[in-house]
Design a protein around this motif. Structure first.
Motif, PDB file in Angstrom:
ATOM      1  N   ASN A 212      50.642  23.870 -45.310  1.00  0.00           N
ATOM      2  CA  ASN A 212      50.162  25.121 -44.640  1.00  0.00           C
ATOM      3  C   ASN A 212      50.864  26.236 -44.444  1.00  0.00           C
ATOM      4  O   ASN A 212      52.163  26.228 -44.986  1.00  0.00           O
ATOM      5  CB  ASN A 212      49.637  24.446 -43.605  1.00  0.00           C
ATOM      6  CG  ASN A 212      50.469  24.438 -42.342  1.00  0.00           C
ATOM      7  OD1 ASN A 212      51.888  24.624 -42.446  1.00  0.00           O
ATOM      8  ND2 ASN A 212      50.198  23.851 -41.244  1.00  0.00           N
ATOM      9  N   LYS A 213      50.499  27.353 -44.053  1.00  0.00           N
ATOM     10  CA  LYS A 213      51.081  28.523 -43.774  1.00  0.00           C
ATOM     11  C   LYS A 213      52.321  28.465 -42.851  1.00  0.00           C
ATOM     12  O   LYS A 213      53.277  29.385 -43.081  1.00  0.00           O
ATOM     13  CB  LYS A 213      49.981  29.690 -43.525  1.00  0.00           C
ATOM     14  CG  LYS A 213      48.939  29.967 -44.170  1.00  0.00           C
ATOM     15  CD  LYS A 213      48.019  31.096 -43.728  1.00  0.00           C
ATOM     16  CE  LYS A 213      46.696  31.033 -44.753  1.00  0.00           C
ATOM     17  NZ  LYS A 213      45.823  32.102 -44.225  1.00  0.00           N
ATOM     18  N   GLN A 214      52.301  27.463 -42.216  1.00  0.00           N
ATOM     19  CA  GLN A 214      53.335  27.454 -41.170  1.00  0.00           C
ATOM     20  C   GLN A 214      54.494  26.558 -41.684  1.00  0.00           C
ATOM     21  O   GLN A 214      55.553  26.349 -41.281  1.00  0.00           O
ATOM     22  CB  GLN A 214      52.994  26.788 -39.752  1.00  0.00           C
ATOM     23  CG  GLN A 214      52.267  27.550 -39.144  1.00  0.00           C
ATOM     24  CD  GLN A 214      50.706  27.480 -39.677  1.00  0.00           C
ATOM     25  OE1 GLN A 214      50.325  26.792 -40.208  1.00  0.00           O
ATOM     26  NE2 GLN A 214      49.961  28.706 -39.150  1.00  0.00           N
ATOM     27  N   GLY A 215      54.294  26.013 -43.066  1.00  0.00           N
ATOM     28  CA  GLY A 215      55.305  25.073 -43.721  1.00  0.00           C
ATOM     29  C   GLY A 215      55.302  23.950 -43.476  1.00  0.00           C
ATOM     30  O   GLY A 215      56.201  23.217 -43.731  1.00  0.00           O
ATOM     31  N   ILE A 216      54.329  23.534 -42.722  1.00  0.00           N
ATOM     32  CA  ILE A 216      54.201  21.796 -42.457  1.00  0.00           C
ATOM     33  C   ILE A 216      53.568  21.299 -43.865  1.00  0.00           C
ATOM     34  O   ILE A 216      52.509  21.745 -44.290  1.00  0.00           O
ATOM     35  CB  ILE A 216      53.222  21.807 -41.311  1.00  0.00           C
ATOM     36  CG1 ILE A 216      53.831  22.276 -40.132  1.00  0.00           C
ATOM     37  CG2 ILE A 216      52.799  20.314 -40.963  1.00  0.00           C
ATOM     38  CD1 ILE A 216      53.029  22.374 -38.852  1.00  0.00           C
TER      39      ILE A 216
END
Length: 83
Positions: free
Chosen positions: A21-25
């Motif tokens: 995802n965009k948060q790097g998760i």
């Protein structure tokens, strides 16, 4: 965290991911020696299943079954005496 460290400290793992995802998760699975580490953590009662529609339904069912068994056996986080 201690349990995960005991299982994997200093060892190589394989991460099979489906989504970033965009948060790097990362949504995926971690393997060591061919064993699904998340499944092992669920079996030992150290984590909870986090439902996500992007997960394979067959794998998700295995996770829920492992969690249910650890709850029934009152292992790890499900152990009422440890609290």
């Amino acid at each position: 965290q201690k349990h995960l460290s005991m299982l994997l400290d200093g060892k190589f793992v394989t991460v099979v991911y489906k989504y970033l995802n965009k948060q790097g998760i990362i949504l995926g699975r971690v393997f060591h020696g061919g064993q699904d580490v998340g499944l092992r953590m669920l079996e030992d009662g150290q984590v909870r299943v986090r439902d996500d529609p992007r997960l394979d339904p067959e794998i998700l069912q295995k996770y829920y079954t492992a969690q249910s068994r650890s709850q029934h056996r009152q292992l790890g986080i499900w152990n009422q005496n440890a609290k």
